[in-house]
Design a protein around this motif. Structure first.
Motif, PDB file in Angstrom:
ATOM      1  N   SER A 157       0.845  -1.198   0.000  1.00 29.95           N
ATOM      2  CA  SER A 157       0.000   0.000   0.000  1.00 29.95           C
ATOM      3  C   SER A 157       0.875   1.241   0.000  1.00 29.95           C
ATOM      4  CB  SER A 157      -0.911   0.008   1.220  1.00 29.95           C
ATOM      5  OG  SER A 157      -0.165   0.302   2.374  1.00 29.95           O
ATOM      6  N   ARG A 215       0.954  -1.703 -12.201  1.00 28.05           N
ATOM      7  CA  ARG A 215       0.131  -1.935 -11.034  1.00 28.05           C
ATOM      8  C   ARG A 215      -0.965  -2.930 -11.364  1.00 28.05           C
ATOM      9  NH1 ARG A 215      -1.947   3.068  -7.718  1.00 28.05           N
ATOM     10  NH2 ARG A 215      -2.527   3.844  -9.745  1.00 28.05           N
ATOM     11  N   ALA A 272      -4.509  -3.794  -9.717  1.00 30.99           N
ATOM     12  CA  ALA A 272      -5.442  -3.341  -8.684  1.00 30.99           C
ATOM     13  C   ALA A 272      -5.852  -4.511  -7.806  1.00 30.99           C
ATOM     14  CB  ALA A 272      -6.669  -2.701  -9.325  1.00 30.99           C
ATOM     15  N   GLN A 278      -2.831  -2.517  -3.559  1.00 26.94           N
ATOM     16  CA  GLN A 278      -2.415  -2.614  -4.943  1.00 26.94           C
ATOM     17  C   GLN A 278      -1.231  -3.595  -5.045  1.00 26.94           C
ATOM     18  OE1 GLN A 278      -1.055   1.362  -5.817  1.00 26.94           O
ATOM     19  NE2 GLN A 278       0.160   1.406  -3.953  1.00 26.94           N
TER      20      GLN A 278
END
Lengths: 237, 237
Positions: free
Chosen positions: B44, B74, B76, B81
DNA sequence: ATTACTACTGGACGAGTAC
DNA sequence: TGTACTCGTCCAGTAGTAA
């Protein structure tokens, strides 16, 4: 009362003074690459600025800052200043180096190479301490021969020792005796030239380029090595 | 017309976009140490902020910036993440690694270890090109056997290849033939398991973990090695 | 719980310049 | 040549808060 004076800008905490700024890495690494580890390098603030894509003024400030914080020493020159990294800076760069070894050389076997050197008989003294002796017997699978083999590591492998310090090896607790402090350390099972052994990494003392190797045998005879001979140590991490 | 929008903030020059900020090193290295080289790491922005001694908001901005510039990808997650380094970022960190090797492992002999693998016969094809053949004869002290031995380097040694690219080895000029481009490279005299050879480092292509070794002999027979065998290369730099 | 927008501000940087 | 000071600007980082 003295606005702008550097001396009055006290770091808010002891921890803050040890903090390295992101740009420090760039500056120190650049000077190191120019040879600032072993010697003074002739480097003007203007040249440093060019190398780091900034102005002469800013580079000058960075140098002053690093001088203040004990990462650099300067030797005034008639034309250019001579800059050299302090042990504190070299220490910091070694830590960085160790990080990259961790990233790119992650392996279950750490391989170290070094030269056999004569110790000062300290290894024998330490290992003879009943308290250490007891702990060694407990941690390693053999009764240590009363003496250690000192191995001086080559430059690059020195950074690997830092990784060992942070690894979970078997801890040897320090103790006090006769008013003297016997520091704590970590022990790793290993092989030296294929022969079973254990490598001791002291934790309290400052970094040194020498590791101490213990074994059930007198290693100099068992391996047939003398001062100056190259040995290979493999540690299972 | 669109103040504050990221997209409108065009880098003034192509060079600027490739510039890495000092903090990039810290961020990318931290993610790499958590395993972001080979996999997505659950991290995070708050956690990253804590690791880098800054706030969640700032860490979030840094991540967005690195995503924009193609250093991170990234995935999600419902809660956190997943962050992973791109080849561009790994490339950059390898360059850093190479710098530290230069600083701390400076030596006249560069030692590489790797495993013998099967090529696609490309080495043989390339080395048979008269233009390459001519240049090899000129640069190395032997007539090359028409074929190469492919050696896959281990992780850490890969960074050393970057040092070779910047070293002054003998240059093999590229050329065009039949509409095809044959890239340039550098050749270094070396030994493989003690046997005289030369190591070819291609310059144009992207980094690969394979080096090509040429010799006057058929190395597989001469060294008695087959696929998967470990070999040791020593290059005089 | 996360991520990321907005507004604000302090400190870092660059220009000019003294030495 | 060099180094390093002062001053003014501006942007990177923070707090608050929305989603």
């Amino acid at each position: 009362m003295c606005p702008g004076k550097r001396e009055t800008k006290v770091p808010p905490s002891a921890k803050a003074s040890s903090i390295v700024k992101p740009r420090d890495i760039l500056v120190l690494k650049t000077i190191a690459l120019l040879g600032g580890v072993n010697d003074h390098v002739q480097l003007s603030s203007g040249e440093l600025g060019e190398l780091l894509q900034t102005t002469q003024q800013t580079a000058s400030l960075w140098i002053l800052d690093l001088l203040d914080r004990g990462y650099l020493v300067r030797r005034a020159g008639s034309r250019k200043q001579g800059l050299r990294l302090t042990p504190k800076a070299i220490d910091f760069l070694r830590q960085e180096h160790a990080d990259y070894i961790r990233i790119f050389e992650r392996s279950s076997v750490m391989q170290l190479q070094g030269l056999v050197i004569s110790g000062l008989g300290e290894g024998r003294y330490y290992i003879s301490q009943p308290e250490y002796k007891r702990q060694f017997k407990e941690k390693v699978s053999f009764v240590p021969f009363p003496g250690t083999l000192n191995v001086r590591l080559s430059g690059g492998d020195l950074s690997k020792v830092r990784i060992l310090r942070d690894s979970d090896g078997m801890e040897i607790k320090g103790f006090q005796k006769d008013g003297r402090t016997f520091g704590s350390g970590k022990v790793f099972m290993a092989t030296i030239n294929g022969h079973e052994c254990a490598v001791v990494i002291p934790l309290r003392t400052h970094y040194s380029d020498v590791v101490e190797v213990i074994s059930k045998d007198f290693l100099r005879d068992e391996l047939g090595v003398k001062d100056g001979d190259r040995v290979e140590i493999k540690i299972k991490v």
